[in-house]
Design a protein around this motif. Structure first.
Motif, PDB file in Angstrom:
ATOM      1  N   CYS A  59      17.618  27.837 -10.325  1.00 46.09           N
ATOM      2  CA  CYS A  59      18.298  29.135 -10.271  1.00 46.09           C
ATOM      3  C   CYS A  59      17.795  30.004  -9.111  1.00 46.09           C
ATOM      4  CB  CYS A  59      18.185  29.881 -11.603  1.00 46.09           C
ATOM      5  SG  CYS A  59      19.010  29.035 -12.959  1.00 46.09           S
ATOM      6  N   PRO A  60      16.456  30.128  -8.951  1.00 49.72           N
ATOM      7  CA  PRO A  60      15.987  30.906  -7.798  1.00 49.72           C
ATOM      8  C   PRO A  60      16.449  30.317  -6.464  1.00 49.72           C
ATOM      9  CG  PRO A  60      14.166  30.439  -9.292  1.00 49.72           C
ATOM     10  CD  PRO A  60      15.342  29.669  -9.793  1.00 49.72           C
ATOM     11  N   MET A  61      16.528  28.997  -6.415  1.00 47.25           N
ATOM     12  CA  MET A  61      16.979  28.341  -5.186  1.00 47.25           C
ATOM     13  C   MET A  61      18.428  28.721  -4.875  1.00 47.25           C
ATOM     14  SD  MET A  61      15.748  26.054  -3.065  1.00 47.25           S
ATOM     15  CE  MET A  61      14.518  25.097  -3.909  1.00 47.25           C
ATOM     16  N   ALA A  62      19.287  28.630  -5.889  1.00 44.36           N
ATOM     17  CA  ALA A  62      20.699  28.987  -5.698  1.00 44.36           C
ATOM     18  C   ALA A  62      20.817  30.466  -5.334  1.00 44.36           C
ATOM     19  CB  ALA A  62      21.496  28.694  -6.967  1.00 44.36           C
ATOM     20  N   LYS A  63      19.988  31.282  -5.970  1.00 44.40           N
ATOM     21  CA  LYS A  63      20.023  32.721  -5.699  1.00 44.40           C
ATOM     22  C   LYS A  63      19.612  33.004  -4.258  1.00 44.40           C
ATOM     23  CE  LYS A  63      18.324  37.149  -7.344  1.00 44.40           C
ATOM     24  NZ  LYS A  63      17.596  37.872  -8.365  1.00 44.40           N
ATOM     25  N   ARG A  64      18.564  32.324  -3.825  1.00 45.53           N
ATOM     26  CA  ARG A  64      18.057  32.554  -2.475  1.00 45.53           C
ATOM     27  C   ARG A  64      19.097  32.182  -1.430  1.00 45.53           C
ATOM     28  NH1 ARG A  64      16.445  35.054   0.899  1.00 45.53           N
ATOM     29  NH2 ARG A  64      14.309  35.633   1.424  1.00 45.53           N
TER      30      ARG A  64
END
Ligand code: MN
Length: 502
Positions: free
Chosen positions: A180-185
């Motif tokens: 999720c943080p990866m997609a958000k970034r």
């Protein structure tokens, strides 16, 4: 017979979708991948009992819906063959060329992260670090590897009902922590929100059900309200000669939940469970719309945010404001252009452009990624830092901090976004490494301050350089927050250049 149809149906959808955006009409490579992988996975079944090949085909379709290039789609169809069948990377290279083979090989090396979770000898933290490290290293080589992994995870999360409960929780946790943080970034919110809501179902099932029930229960009255407001906005903007679309979008369950936790609010106290999105043609129209809306309704003080002048670090742009309707109901409005809306949904992928056949087709592995400042910064760090752990620490730090951003301004009014807690040294390096290296003093809001001073949102900062200063002060390394500053100072010290006395 029925299942056979399911796969051909996905294939037909895939080709149809690709025709809608891809400049080439030659999809023979897709067909070949479909045939070879279909044959290789023929005997395998998923936990649900359906043929395994449904999975890679679904992953390919997710990526086609994100309008990815042919090589990525082919690699997605093939992404599990090296791991699960007799086909080797060499076979893939011979049949599909180097680019596809590289993608398949990278995805294969990244696989089994979640398998390791249940069998882990490592501590949870160490494992998380290791998974993260692998992902970042892969991404710094070619971002398409991560995109395939994200789609792979998304399809696995969508079909997780057949897994055992402890696996469901472990995989959801990993998804929440890493994917999720990866997609958000990368700004790909369409994938991020889906992954978050799917994980939430397994991690916080009660909260999920409560929010779902509440939203369904209040849906009808909310629709009536929203339709009235929409009509008022349309007519107000028509008078001002602004063409617009007004869309009503419920927030995702996890983002509602996160807000409740962060603000300590109950579900009944949450008024911003949806937003109205006013989509207009130009940046100018965004501000005109803002003026019209603030004239139609009273704005809630302190709730206005200008992400157009000050974009978020994942490129998100929009004007946000909260308004009060005539009956006292609060509602949130986001004002943006069509392009900003695309970027808000697809992030880095929104800038993906295709050339026509024969032209030099741009891909995300090429110059497009330069558009994401953050990505190019990662690449720069990766080239400069040989120690992997140190590199990962820098990226992680950047990752954890990016949601809390402050903006500071040069005397000319140029904004620099910095993680919260940054000091004047970070600001100096954010302008230019030479400014950082030769910084002598700083003036914050008109007052001379030490370079270590922590900056606040909105500060005006002037850095005064002295060309006699040779390099940064070594102690600064303990004060700086940004990877860029840390890296530059560190490099100076390591390379043994004369550092100056504090
Ligand atoms: Mn897979």
């Amino acid at each position: 017979m029925k299942v056979r149809n399911e796969i051909t149906e996905i294939y037909d959808q895939l080709i149809k979708q690709m025709r809608s955006y891809h400049p080439s009409s030659d999809f023979s490579m897709i067909q070949k991948a479909y045939e070879i992988a279909g044959e290789a996975h023929k005997e395998q079944k998923r936990k649900s009992g359906e043929p395994y090949f449904v999975h890679p085909m679904s992953v390919a379709l997710i990526l086609a819906n994100l309008k990815l290039d042919k090589e990525t789609i082919v690699a997605a169809i093939l992404h599990d063959v090296v791991e699960d069948t007799d086909i080797t990377v060499e076979d893939v290279e011979r049949e599909f060329g180097h680019e596809v083979a590289f993608l398949v090989d990278s995805v294969t090396k990244l696989s089994n992260l979640s398998m390791e979770i249940t069998q882990a000898q490592m501590s949870k933290e160490a494992l998380k670090h290791e998974s993260f490290r692998k992902l970042i290293m892969a991404m710094s080589r070619d971002i398409r590897v991560i995109l395939i992994k994200l789609a792979d995870r998304l399809h696995n999360m969508r079909t997780m009902q057949f897994q055992k409960p402890d696996r469901q929780v472990a995989i959801s946790k990993e998804t929440m922590d890493i994917y999720c943080p990866m997609a958000k970034r990368l700004g790909i919110s369409i994938v991020q929100t889906d992954l978050e809501d799917l994980s939430m179902q397994y991690l916080y099932p009660e909260a999920y059900e409560a929010i779902k029930a509440k939203i369904e229960e209040t849906e009808q009255s909310r629709r009536i309200f929203v339709n009235r407001i929409k009509a008022e906005i349309y007519s107000g903007l028509k008078e001002a000669d602004v063409e617009c679309d007004v869309e009503y979008a419920l927030k995702h369950y996890f983002s509602i939940y996160r807000k409740m936790i962060n603000k300590g609010k109950t579900l009944n106290e949450m008024y911003d469970i949806y937003a109205l999105k006013v989509i207009v043609d130009s940046v100018r129209d965004c501000y005109v719309t803002l003026g019209v809306l603030h004239d139609l309704y009273k704005p809630v003080p302190g709730r206005f945010k200008d992400f157009i002048a000050l974009p978020k670090s994942n490129m998100y742009q929009s004007l946000h404001t909260t308004l009060i309707s005539s009956d006292g109901t609060l509602f949130e409005v986001q004002i943006k252009t069509r392009e900003m809306h695309e970027v808000a949904t697809y992030g880095i992928l929104a800038h993906w452009k295709y050339g026509m056949p024969g032209e030099n087709v741009q891909t995300l592995s090429g110059s497009q990624k330069e558009k994401a400042e953050w990505l190019s910064q990662i690449l720069e760090w990766q080239q400069e830092i040989s120690d992997t752990d140190e590199f990962i620490d820098l990226v992680k730090q950047d990752f954890n901090l990016f949601s809390e951003t402050i903006y500071c301004f040069t005397p000319k009014g140029d904004a620099k976004s910095l993680p919260k807690g940054s000091c004047a040294v970070d600001f100096a390096y954010a302008i230019h490494s030479d400014i950082g290296n030769h910084a002598a003093r700083c003036v914050i809001n008109g007052r001379v301050c030490p370079m270590e001073t922590v900056l606040n949102n909105g500060d005006q900062v002037e850095i005064i350089t002295d060309s006699n200063q040779k390099g940064p002060v070594a102690e600064w390394i303990h004060f700086v927050k940004t990877g860029t500053a840390k890296n530059k100072i560190h490099k100076y010290i390591v390379e043994g250049k004369k550092e100056r006395k504090p």
